[in-house]
Design a protein around this motif. Structure first.
Motif, PDB file in Angstrom:
ATOM      1  N   GLY A 258       6.693   4.097 -25.629  1.00 48.65           N
ATOM      2  CA  GLY A 258       7.055   3.405 -27.020  1.00 48.65           C
ATOM      3  C   GLY A 258       8.210   2.917 -26.800  1.00 48.65           C
ATOM      4  O   GLY A 258       8.815   2.376 -25.776  1.00 48.65           O
ATOM      5  N   GLY A 259       8.848   2.340 -27.779  1.00 50.79           N
ATOM      6  CA  GLY A 259      10.059   1.602 -28.127  1.00 50.79           C
ATOM      7  C   GLY A 259       9.882   0.058 -28.132  1.00 50.79           C
ATOM      8  O   GLY A 259       8.809  -0.240 -28.352  1.00 50.79           O
ATOM      9  N   THR A 260      10.752  -0.784 -28.196  1.00 52.54           N
ATOM     10  CA  THR A 260      10.598  -1.952 -28.516  1.00 52.54           C
ATOM     11  C   THR A 260       9.711  -2.701 -27.555  1.00 52.54           C
ATOM     12  O   THR A 260       8.852  -3.676 -27.853  1.00 52.54           O
ATOM     13  N   TYR A 261       9.808  -2.374 -26.471  1.00 54.02           N
ATOM     14  CA  TYR A 261       9.110  -3.135 -25.228  1.00 54.02           C
ATOM     15  C   TYR A 261       7.942  -2.200 -24.683  1.00 54.02           C
ATOM     16  O   TYR A 261       7.643  -2.351 -23.555  1.00 54.02           O
ATOM     17  N   ASN A 262       7.890  -0.929 -25.223  1.00 52.45           N
ATOM     18  CA  ASN A 262       6.984   0.053 -24.788  1.00 52.45           C
ATOM     19  C   ASN A 262       7.259   0.550 -23.450  1.00 52.45           C
ATOM     20  O   ASN A 262       6.483   0.758 -22.578  1.00 52.45           O
ATOM     21  N   TYR A 263       8.757   0.773 -23.250  1.00 51.26           N
ATOM     22  CA  TYR A 263       9.091   1.334 -21.993  1.00 51.26           C
ATOM     23  C   TYR A 263      10.185   2.206 -22.525  1.00 51.26           C
ATOM     24  O   TYR A 263      11.118   1.947 -23.279  1.00 51.26           O
ATOM     25  N   ASN A 264      10.264   3.516 -21.845  1.00 49.85           N
ATOM     26  CA  ASN A 264      11.158   4.418 -22.087  1.00 49.85           C
ATOM     27  C   ASN A 264      11.368   5.305 -20.827  1.00 49.85           C
ATOM     28  O   ASN A 264      10.398   5.865 -20.278  1.00 49.85           O
ATOM     29  N   LEU A 265      12.383   5.387 -20.208  1.00 49.43           N
ATOM     30  CA  LEU A 265      12.765   5.918 -18.878  1.00 49.43           C
ATOM     31  C   LEU A 265      12.430   7.305 -18.811  1.00 49.43           C
ATOM     32  O   LEU A 265      11.808   8.124 -18.072  1.00 49.43           O
ATOM     33  N   SER A 266      12.480   7.933 -20.098  1.00 51.65           N
ATOM     34  CA  SER A 266      11.906   9.527 -20.036  1.00 51.65           C
ATOM     35  C   SER A 266      10.618   9.709 -20.375  1.00 51.65           C
ATOM     36  O   SER A 266      10.128  10.897 -20.367  1.00 51.65           O
ATOM     37  N   ALA A 267       9.972   8.624 -20.512  1.00 52.07           N
ATOM     38  CA  ALA A 267       8.350   8.862 -20.765  1.00 52.07           C
ATOM     39  C   ALA A 267       8.006   7.577 -20.218  1.00 52.07           C
ATOM     40  O   ALA A 267       7.070   6.626 -20.857  1.00 52.07           O
ATOM     41  N   LEU A 268       7.523   7.855 -18.758  1.00 53.13           N
ATOM     42  CA  LEU A 268       7.139   6.561 -18.059  1.00 53.13           C
ATOM     43  C   LEU A 268       5.371   6.644 -18.194  1.00 53.13           C
ATOM     44  O   LEU A 268       5.045   7.739 -18.790  1.00 53.13           O
ATOM     45  N   CYS A 269       4.875   5.787 -17.607  1.00 56.10           N
ATOM     46  CA  CYS A 269       3.493   5.421 -17.809  1.00 56.10           C
ATOM     47  C   CYS A 269       2.776   6.550 -16.909  1.00 56.10           C
ATOM     48  O   CYS A 269       3.001   7.114 -15.837  1.00 56.10           O
ATOM     49  N   ASN A 270       1.842   7.317 -17.587  1.00 58.09           N
ATOM     50  CA  ASN A 270       1.116   8.399 -17.045  1.00 58.09           C
ATOM     51  C   ASN A 270       0.031   8.853 -18.007  1.00 58.09           C
ATOM     52  O   ASN A 270      -0.334   8.039 -18.891  1.00 58.09           O
TER      53      ASN A 270
END
Length: 322
Positions: A258-270
C-alpha cells in the motif's frame, strides 16, 4: 534531509540494483551459441538465493507466491512474477534457462552446466562484504559479491567449454520514490514523475561504465564487448506508458503493502500483500524488481539493437552482453 535509516536503506537497495547481470557466451561454432554464464544480483538470480536460504533456514520472499505466478505458476526464486531478461536471452538463443549454481542444500547444483550456469545471487554487491564491515555498515549483505561469483566461475572453467553493466533509471522505482518523497516539485521530472537526482546518478554511473568498456576494447581488440543501455530501454516505459500497455500505474508496484506507490518497507510483497489483477499492465513487480512484461520489453530493445552499443549481431561467434 533523509534520515540515517533511510540513507542506509537507499545504499543497500542501490547496491542491489547496481550489481547488474553480466552475460557471457562461450565461443561456439559460427552462427550459434553454446552457453550463457551469468553474474549479478536479483535482476538475474534464477534460484540461487532460494537454495541458499533453504539450507540456512532463512526463507526468501521469492520462494513463495505471488512470485512466479505469471509464467511458471509457482515460485522459482526469481524476483518477479515471471521470466527475467536472462530467460528471454536463453529463449532467443535456443538454450535452456540458465541453471542456478547452488542446489537445494546450498551446495553446488547437480545441474549440467554444459549449457551455462547462473552465479547471480539476490542482494549481492559489487564489493566484498569486508568493505562494508570495515566501514561499520554491518554484515547484512550476503557474502556472494561479484568477486566471489568470479572466483566460483574460475573454479568452473575447467569443466566448461571455451569461455561489463548499464543501470536502470532508479529514480523511477517505487522503493526510492517512497523512501525519498518530497514536497519540492523541482526534484521530480514533470514528464515521468521520477526523481531527477537519482536518475542523474544512474546516468553518471553508465557514463563511467562506458568509459571503462572503451578501455577494455582497447586492451582486448579481438573481443566483442557490447553495452546494453538499460537506462533508455526502461525510460521509455515512464515516458510513454500507454504505448507499452502499462496502464495500471507506471510508478506503482503491482505487489506491495500500500501507500502512494504501493510500496511499504514493513509490508513487502508476499502472500498477504496487495497484488494487482494484471501484472502485465505494471512495469514494477515489487517496487524494486520489474515485471515479466517489463523485462520482455527491455529484452526486445536489446535484441533489436536499439539499445546496444555497438548494435548486437547474433550471428557473431563470440558475444558478451554487459
Amino acid at each position: 534531509m533523509a534520515s540515517c535509516m533511510a540513507s542506509s536503506l537507499f545504499l543497500k537497495h542501490l547496491l542491489l540494483v547496481v550489481a547488474l547481470p553480466l552475460l557471457i557466451s562461450s565461443t561456439p561454432a559460427p552462427g550459434c551459441h553454446d552457453s550463457i554464464i551469468s553474474f549479478g544480483d536479483s535482476l538475474a538470480d534464477t534460484g540461487n538465493l532460494l537454495h541458499l536460504s533453504s539450507s540456512d533456514g532463512r526463507p526468501t520472499e521469492a520462494g513463495f507466491l505471488p512470485y512466479g505466478e505469471t509464467y511458471f505458476h509457482r515460485p522459482t526464486g526469481r524476483f518477479s512474477d515471471g521470466r527475467l531478461v536472462i530467460d528471454f536471452v536463453a529463449e532467443w538463443l535456443g538454450l535452456p534457462y540458465v541453471a542456478p549454481y547452488y542446489g537445494d542444500d546450498g551446495g553446488r547444483s547437480v545441474a549440467d552446466f554444459g549449457k551455462g550456469v547462473n552465479l547471480a545471487v539476490a542482494g549481492a554487491t559489487a564489493l566484498d562484504a569486508g568493505f562494508f564491515e570495515g566501514r561499520g555498515m554491518g554484515n547484512s549483505f550476503p557474502n556472494e559479491s561479484l568477486g566471489v561469483q568470479l572466483g566460483l566461475f574460475k573454479e568452473l572453467l575447467p569443466s566448461l567449454c571455451n569461455t561489463s553493466s548499464g543501470n536502470f533509471p532508479i529514480g523511477c522505482l517505487p522503493v526510492y520514490l517512497t523512501e525519498f518523497q518530497s514536497s519540492d516539485k523541482e526534484e521530480y521530472d514533470p514528464l515521468t514523475g521520477c526523481l531527477n537526482w537519482l536518475n542523474e546518478f544512474s546516468q553518471y554511473h553508465n557514463e563511467q561504465l562506458q568509459r571503462r568498456l572503451d578501455h577494455l576494447r582497447e586492451l582486448h581488440p579481438r573481443a566483442n564487448i557490447i553495452y546494453v543501455d538499460y537506462y533508455n530501454a526502461a525510460l521509455r516505459f515512464y515516458q510513454s506508458p500507454d504505448k507499452f500497455g502499462f496502464d495500471g500505474g507506471i510508478l506503482s508496484a503491482c505487489c506491495g503493502g500500500g501507500g502512494t506507490y504501493n510500496y511499504n518497507l514493513s509490508a513487502l510483497c508476499n502472500s498477504n500483500a496487495r497484488v494487482c489483477d494484471d501484472p502485465s499492465s505494471y512495469a514494477s513487480w515489487d517496487g524494486i524488481h520489474f515485471t515479466e512484461a517489463a523485462y520482455r520489453w527491455i529484452f526486445k530493445s536489446m535484441a533489436d539493437g536499439s539499445c546496444t552499443v555497438p548494435k548486437l549481431d547474433i550471428s557473431c561467434p563470440s558475444v558478451a552482453f554487459e
